[in-house]
Design a protein around this motif. Structure first.
Motif, mmCIF file in Angstrom:
data_model
loop_
_atom_site.group_PDB
_atom_site.id
_atom_site.type_symbol
_atom_site.label_atom_id
_atom_site.label_comp_id
_atom_site.label_asym_id
_atom_site.label_seq_id
_atom_site.Cartn_x
_atom_site.Cartn_y
_atom_site.Cartn_z
ATOM 1 N N MET A 43 0.923 -0.940 -0.126
ATOM 2 C CA MET A 43 0.080 0.419 0.113
ATOM 3 C C MET A 43 1.271 1.335 0.058
ATOM 4 S SD MET A 43 -3.021 -0.231 -0.003
ATOM 5 C CE MET A 43 -2.691 -2.000 -1.127
ATOM 6 N N LYS A 44 1.552 1.252 1.205
ATOM 7 C CA LYS A 44 2.937 2.568 0.466
ATOM 8 C C LYS A 44 3.558 3.220 -0.334
ATOM 9 C CE LYS A 44 4.193 2.944 6.109
ATOM 10 N NZ LYS A 44 5.096 2.899 7.047
ATOM 11 N N THR A 45 3.975 1.680 -0.939
ATOM 12 C CA THR A 45 5.026 1.764 -2.583
ATOM 13 C C THR A 45 3.738 1.806 -3.536
ATOM 14 O OG1 THR A 45 6.203 -0.598 -1.834
ATOM 15 C CG2 THR A 45 5.734 0.452 -4.124
ATOM 16 N N TYR A 46 2.705 1.440 -3.234
ATOM 17 C CA TYR A 46 1.085 2.348 -4.384
ATOM 18 C C TYR A 46 1.075 3.152 -4.039
ATOM 19 C CZ TYR A 46 -3.432 3.142 -6.811
ATOM 20 O OH TYR A 46 -4.009 2.784 -7.574
ATOM 21 N N ILE A 47 1.018 4.124 -3.400
ATOM 22 C CA ILE A 47 0.440 5.597 -3.046
ATOM 23 C C ILE A 47 2.233 6.428 -3.325
ATOM 24 C CG2 ILE A 47 0.431 7.785 -0.856
ATOM 25 C CD1 ILE A 47 -0.969 5.482 0.089
ATOM 26 N N LEU A 48 2.981 6.203 -3.138
ATOM 27 C CA LEU A 48 4.279 7.131 -3.717
ATOM 28 C C LEU A 48 4.465 6.855 -5.100
ATOM 29 C CD1 LEU A 48 7.262 7.987 -2.849
ATOM 30 C CD2 LEU A 48 8.064 4.633 -3.012
ATOM 31 N N ALA A 49 3.848 5.148 -5.962
ATOM 32 C CA ALA A 49 4.011 5.086 -7.163
ATOM 33 C C ALA A 49 3.279 6.547 -8.197
ATOM 34 C CB ALA A 49 4.259 3.645 -7.819
ATOM 35 N N CYS A 50 2.075 6.089 -6.763
ATOM 36 C CA CYS A 50 1.269 7.438 -8.097
ATOM 37 C C CYS A 50 1.604 8.507 -7.626
ATOM 38 C CB CYS A 50 0.047 6.968 -7.274
ATOM 39 S SG CYS A 50 -0.921 5.181 -7.552
ATOM 40 N N SER A 51 1.816 9.474 -6.870
ATOM 41 C CA SER A 51 2.522 10.003 -6.724
ATOM 42 C C SER A 51 4.109 10.658 -7.358
ATOM 43 C CB SER A 51 2.764 10.617 -4.978
ATOM 44 O OG SER A 51 4.244 9.954 -4.852
ATOM 45 N N ILE A 52 4.987 9.930 -7.849
ATOM 46 C CA ILE A 52 6.161 9.925 -8.280
ATOM 47 C C ILE A 52 5.935 9.372 -9.848
ATOM 48 C CG2 ILE A 52 8.008 8.875 -8.805
ATOM 49 C CD1 ILE A 52 8.233 8.363 -5.599
ATOM 50 N N HIS A 53 5.124 8.292 -10.300
ATOM 51 C CA HIS A 53 5.669 8.371 -11.318
ATOM 52 C C HIS A 53 3.828 8.103 -12.066
ATOM 53 C CE1 HIS A 53 9.108 6.017 -10.549
ATOM 54 N NE2 HIS A 53 8.671 5.103 -10.137
ATOM 55 N N PHE A 54 3.113 9.181 -12.043
ATOM 56 C CA PHE A 54 1.528 9.456 -12.539
ATOM 57 C C PHE A 54 2.121 10.514 -13.946
ATOM 58 C CE2 PHE A 54 -1.494 12.179 -13.454
ATOM 59 C CZ PHE A 54 -3.079 10.773 -13.395
ATOM 60 N N ALA A 55 1.655 9.775 -14.924
ATOM 61 C CA ALA A 55 1.395 10.420 -16.198
ATOM 62 C C ALA A 55 0.443 11.098 -16.795
ATOM 63 C CB ALA A 55 1.438 9.005 -17.054
ATOM 64 N N LYS A 56 0.850 12.241 -16.735
ATOM 65 C CA LYS A 56 -0.504 13.315 -18.017
ATOM 66 C C LYS A 56 -1.102 12.875 -17.990
ATOM 67 C CE LYS A 56 -1.327 17.726 -19.030
ATOM 68 N NZ LYS A 56 -0.853 18.917 -19.575
ATOM 69 N N GLN A 57 -2.628 12.125 -18.109
ATOM 70 C CA GLN A 57 -3.432 11.725 -19.104
ATOM 71 C C GLN A 57 -4.047 13.133 -20.189
ATOM 72 O OE1 GLN A 57 -4.158 7.808 -17.996
ATOM 73 N NE2 GLN A 57 -2.434 8.668 -16.974
ATOM 74 N N PRO A 58 -4.336 12.195 -20.974
ATOM 75 C CA PRO A 58 -4.874 13.277 -22.033
ATOM 76 C C PRO A 58 -6.631 13.665 -21.724
ATOM 77 C CG PRO A 58 -5.237 10.852 -23.153
ATOM 78 C CD PRO A 58 -4.706 10.661 -21.446
ATOM 79 N N SER A 59 -6.410 14.852 -22.248
ATOM 80 C CA SER A 59 -7.457 15.786 -21.786
ATOM 81 C C SER A 59 -9.223 14.936 -22.916
ATOM 82 C CB SER A 59 -8.183 16.578 -21.836
ATOM 83 O OG SER A 59 -7.711 17.369 -23.047
ATOM 84 N N ILE A 60 -10.443 15.117 -22.381
ATOM 85 C CA ILE A 60 -11.381 13.881 -23.299
ATOM 86 C C ILE A 60 -12.053 15.148 -24.303
ATOM 87 C CG2 ILE A 60 -13.638 12.954 -22.616
ATOM 88 C CD1 ILE A 60 -12.369 11.559 -20.630
#
Length: 133
Positions: A116-133
């Motif tokens: 869970m801690k790794t998931y939260i960390l990964a979401c904050s560090i490795h988030f890729a910008k998503q295209p707008s719809i």
């Protein structure tokens, strides 16, 4: 009466039943043919992959009594060698599925907390910008 209804729900037609048995038969012999060979595909044994490019960050943990212990370590090593960010932890004295079999055990809680801690960390560090719809 209820027993018959359950049976009818499972066996709606002879064709469906034959298809199910054929699928199980083929699956069994296909797996048996691959057992103890080098023909196992990378989708079934990730450490056998040869291309690790474009893979996302990976989190994994394994118990040192796990049947796939060496394979998991090899997979993580291959990911790291190819520049993939990994988060990996080994839990001493643990077997396959320990975190699901005994989720209230302290070691299972530590494994789940790591995930869970790794998931939260990964979401904050490795988030890729998503295209707008």
């Amino acid at each position: 009466m209820k027993r018959k209804q359950k049976k009818l729900l499972f066996l709606k037609s002879k064709t469906a039943t034959k298809a199910l048995y054929k699928s199980l038969f083929i699956n069994f012999f296909h797996r048996r043919k691959l057992f103890l060979t080098d023909a196992v595909p990378a989708y079934a044994a990730a450490a056998r992959a040869t291309d690790y490019s474009n893979l996302p960050p990976t989190c994994s943990f394994v118990g040192d009594l796990e049947p796939f212990y060496d394979e998991t370590k090899t997979y993580i090593k291959n990911l790291e060698a190819n520049g993939v960010t990994t988060y990996f932890k080994i839990f001493t004295g643990c077997y396959h599925g320990f975190d699901n079999i005994k989720p209230k055990a302290s070691v299972s809680k530590k494994a789940i907390e790591f995930l869970m801690k790794t998931y939260i960390l990964a979401c904050s560090i490795h988030f890729a910008k998503q295209p707008s719809i």
